[in-house]
Design an enzyme around this catalytic site. Sequence first.
Site, PDB file in Angstrom:
ATOM      1  N   HIS A  12      19.815  38.416  61.604  1.00 16.88           N
ATOM      2  CA  HIS A  12      19.588  37.022  61.222  1.00 16.88           C
ATOM      3  C   HIS A  12      20.166  36.738  59.842  1.00 16.88           C
ATOM      4  CE1 HIS A  12      16.542  38.018  58.211  1.00 16.88           C
ATOM      5  NE2 HIS A  12      16.120  38.942  59.061  1.00 16.88           N
ATOM      6  N   GLU A  96      11.035  42.412  64.091  1.00 14.72           N
ATOM      7  CA  GLU A  96      11.231  43.312  62.951  1.00 14.72           C
ATOM      8  C   GLU A  96      10.094  44.325  62.863  1.00 14.72           C
ATOM      9  OE1 GLU A  96      12.894  45.040  61.167  1.00 14.72           O
ATOM     10  OE2 GLU A  96      13.624  43.856  59.456  1.00 14.72           O
TER      11      GLU A  96
END
Length: 199
Positions: A12, A96
């Site tokens: 990202h 994550e």
Amino acid sequence: MEPPVDFFLIRHGETDWNRQGRLQGQRDVPLNPIGLEQASAAGRKLKKLLHKEGIDPAGLRFVASPLRRTCDTMERLRSALGLPPAAYETDDRLKEIGFGAWEGLTWSEAKAVAPALVKERKRAKWIFVPPGGESYADLADRLMPWLGERRPGDVVVAHGGVARALMHILAGVPITEAPDIEIFQGRVLRFARGRFQWF
């Protein structure tokens, strides 16, 4: 015969917490303006790479971590490829690594709160579990079932921790090195034939 392109991974784009050095983990932090541009840049790079290799992006599967920063990156990336922004899948297994109680803290703040634990983590990053969080070993275990379901050429938008775990699983990067590898924003990472390459 193993395909020359296994899958593509994009981290990202930047968030304000990235810029401040805060541990994001599974907190839902949005992209900042730099991150939005990095997402578009990654899409442009992927478009050139796919064109060069004669791959039609419309024929690939796109999957992202469900967090906002990854979804926003995916939508920018798909727009750069000329594809409908929202036509992709999400998968919780791509989230994550969890930092638990340390999420939102900088490393300096974590050290002030729990100096002994931060010191312990430095000694064994792969297996260390933050309070209420998970280790890289835990993350690797979480990713294994997803890896068994991936398709050749998948385009994945995920996180730095995910990329590091995959570098160990798929490319044999030692567990003593993988947690410290820099994972770039605005670039494309390709995993193929037991190796990885940045574009």
